[in-house]
Motif scaffolding. Structure first.
Motif, PDB file in Angstrom:
ATOM      1  N   ARG A   6      21.570  41.205  58.780  1.00 23.20           N
ATOM      2  CA  ARG A   6      21.495  42.643  59.069  1.00 23.20           C
ATOM      3  C   ARG A   6      20.100  42.982  59.546  1.00 23.20           C
ATOM      4  NH1 ARG A   6      17.311  44.192  55.736  1.00 23.20           N
ATOM      5  NH2 ARG A   6      17.867  44.421  53.570  1.00 23.20           N
ATOM      6  N   ALA A   8      17.896  46.506  59.303  1.00 27.15           N
ATOM      7  CA  ALA A   8      18.064  47.764  58.568  1.00 27.15           C
ATOM      8  C   ALA A   8      16.872  48.698  58.791  1.00 27.15           C
ATOM      9  CB  ALA A   8      18.250  47.456  57.087  1.00 27.15           C
ATOM     10  N   THR A  10      14.444  51.968  59.428  1.00 24.59           N
ATOM     11  CA  THR A  10      14.327  53.368  59.022  1.00 24.59           C
ATOM     12  C   THR A  10      13.957  54.157  60.275  1.00 24.59           C
ATOM     13  OG1 THR A  10      13.548  52.687  56.854  1.00 24.59           O
ATOM     14  CG2 THR A  10      13.044  54.944  57.502  1.00 24.59           C
ATOM     15  N   GLU A  42      18.770  53.156  57.906  1.00 28.94           N
ATOM     16  CA  GLU A  42      18.259  53.508  56.579  1.00 28.94           C
ATOM     17  C   GLU A  42      17.618  54.903  56.623  1.00 28.94           C
ATOM     18  OE1 GLU A  42      16.440  50.129  54.498  1.00 28.94           O
ATOM     19  OE2 GLU A  42      18.549  49.556  54.235  1.00 28.94           O
ATOM     20  N   TYR A 189      15.176  53.572  47.887  1.00 27.59           N
ATOM     21  CA  TYR A 189      15.433  52.402  48.732  1.00 27.59           C
ATOM     22  C   TYR A 189      15.922  51.204  47.930  1.00 27.59           C
ATOM     23  CZ  TYR A 189      13.955  47.980  50.793  1.00 27.59           C
ATOM     24  OH  TYR A 189      13.923  46.678  51.185  1.00 27.59           O
ATOM     25  N   VAL A 193      19.464  49.660  49.046  1.00 25.92           N
ATOM     26  CA  VAL A 193      19.465  48.435  49.844  1.00 25.92           C
ATOM     27  C   VAL A 193      20.325  47.353  49.176  1.00 25.92           C
ATOM     28  CG1 VAL A 193      17.417  47.272  48.906  1.00 25.92           C
ATOM     29  CG2 VAL A 193      17.899  47.103  51.320  1.00 25.92           C
ATOM     30  N   ARG A 207      13.484  40.090  57.128  1.00 27.52           N
ATOM     31  CA  ARG A 207      12.684  41.320  57.240  1.00 27.52           C
ATOM     32  C   ARG A 207      11.218  40.990  57.053  1.00 27.52           C
ATOM     33  NH1 ARG A 207      14.742  43.662  51.368  1.00 27.52           N
ATOM     34  NH2 ARG A 207      13.624  42.113  50.148  1.00 27.52           N
ATOM     35  N   LEU A 211       7.972  43.129  52.307  1.00 21.11           N
ATOM     36  CA  LEU A 211       9.068  43.380  51.368  1.00 21.11           C
ATOM     37  C   LEU A 211       9.368  42.184  50.459  1.00 21.11           C
ATOM     38  CD1 LEU A 211      11.277  45.575  53.685  1.00 21.11           C
ATOM     39  CD2 LEU A 211      10.173  46.288  51.567  1.00 21.11           C
TER      40      LEU A 211
HETATM   41  N1  GLU Z   1      14.329  50.104  56.122  1.00 19.97           N
HETATM   42  C1  GLU Z   1      13.223  49.229  55.902  1.00 19.97           C
HETATM   43  C2  GLU Z   1      12.197  49.391  57.011  1.00 19.97           C
HETATM   44  O1  GLU Z   1      12.510  49.886  58.077  1.00 19.97           O
HETATM   45  C3  GLU Z   1      13.631  47.790  55.839  1.00 19.97           C
HETATM   46  C4  GLU Z   1      14.363  47.490  54.605  1.00 19.97           C
HETATM   47  C5  GLU Z   1      14.854  46.079  54.465  1.00 19.97           C
HETATM   48  O2  GLU Z   1      14.927  45.354  55.477  1.00 19.97           O
HETATM   49  O3  GLU Z   1      15.208  45.710  53.350  1.00 19.97           O
HETATM   50  O4  GLU Z   1      11.056  49.007  56.813  1.00 19.97           O
END
Ligand code: GLU
Length: 308
Positions: A6, A8, A10, A42, A189, A193, A207, A211
């Motif tokens: 995925r 994801a 924001t 997100e 979040y 998530v 990602r 994170l």
């Molecule tokens: N939504 C988050 C961002 O744009 C990423 C979250 C994730 O990949 O777990 O930084």
């Protein structure tokens, strides 16, 4: 089993080079194995995000040739429409006695004496976890609206990151009880998530390395909620020449400017160079990188980029 990856994002601004590197690697991870890619929006924080920015982000991904198989601007794939699933998970945690209200203000949290984590976040002292029902009622009477925290066990959660290798944290000491619902009712979040990755049957999470610190608590939440945790692949962050991390506010590196200076092929070539897939930046289409892709080539540490 087929890999489900995925991306994801924001939608709070235009994507920068670092976001694009994560998107390219998530796409390659899936395309090199014949898997599927989900695009999840997100937009939990409706104040900071917009549908317009999400649309622009999708246009930017298509411009680079990074097509997804499912998702985008459909309610099932937008966090702002998925509150009922987060409610359910919150309820399961509540039933297990893992949730408590926290009345601390931001200032009180920052004044916590506990050490700071590697990502600069403060480990919560646990102050509100000891409040009696009378103390809670008194704070409510004074008009304080609590956020909701999940109680972390004194447990080491170890994982094998597909790019960075082994990573472990003791949840109680290194992470601390974390917020799963904000005082304004918006789910955090960390909870959203996990619920989304589980319900969307995501098996690979690719990602940015910022994170990595979230991966142990997310792995634990997956387990507590009865899900199977995904495999994680954290990709290097891109640093500006002065060492600061690229961020959406650095407009010099965002897609608005990049699309004026580069063709999709020349920008993909630059990203492939940062990803260790090419020896030097040269024009290439995303799909031409599929046979070149291997996690063994991707750098483990952050990469300093020149001016684009
Ligand atoms: N939504 C988050 C961002 O744009 C990423 C979250 C994730 O990949 O777990 O930084």
């Amino acid at each position: 089993m087929q890999i489900r990856g995925r991306f994801a994002p924001t939608p709070s601004g235009r994507m920068h080079l670092g976001n694009l590197l994560a998107a390219l690697l998530a796409w390659l991870d899936v395309r090199s194995t014949g898997g599927e890619l989900v695009l999840r929006i997100e937009d939990l924080d409706t104040q900071r995000t917009s549908r317009g920015l999400a649309g622009q982000l999708m246009d930017d991904l298509r411009w680079l040739g990074l097509e997804w198989d499912e998702g985008g601007l459909k309610p099932e794939y937008m966090q702002s429409y998925r509150t009922m699933y987060y409610e359910e998970a919150f309820h399961i945690l509540e039933q297990q006695g893992l949730i408590y209200p926290c009345y601390c203000s931001r200032t009180e949290r920052m004044a916590s004496t506990a050490p700071h984590r590697g990502d600069g976040a403060v480990v919560y002292s646990g102050k509100c976890s000891h409040l009696t029902a009378e103390e809670q009622a008194e704070l409510e009477r004074r008009g304080r609206h609590p956020a909701w925290r999940v109680r972390c066990p004194d447990l080491i959660v170890a994982l094998e990151d597909g790019n960075c290798g082994p990573y472990a944290e003791n949840l109680a000491h290194d992470c601390g009880d974390f917020i799963v619902r904000r005082s304004d009712g918006v789910f955090a979040y960390q909870l959203a998530v996990v619920v989304d990755d589980a319900l969307m049957r995501v098996s690979h999470v690719v990602r940015g390395r910022d994170l990595l610190y979230s991966a142990p608590r997310q792995t634990w939440l997956h387990e507590v909620l009865g899900y199977t945790p995904p495999e994680f692949f954290h990709v290097p962050l891109l640093l500006a020449p002065d060492g600061r991390r690229l961020a959406k506010r650095d407009h010099d590196m965002d897609m608005g400017v990049l699309r004026e200076r580069y063709t999709p092929e020349s920008l993909t070539g630059l990203l492939a160079f940062y990803a260790g897939l090419l020896d030097r930046p040269q024009s290439v289409q995303a799909k031409e990188l599929i046979p070149l892709f291997s996690w063994a080539k991707v750098p483990k540490n952050d990469v300093v980029v020149g001016s684009p």
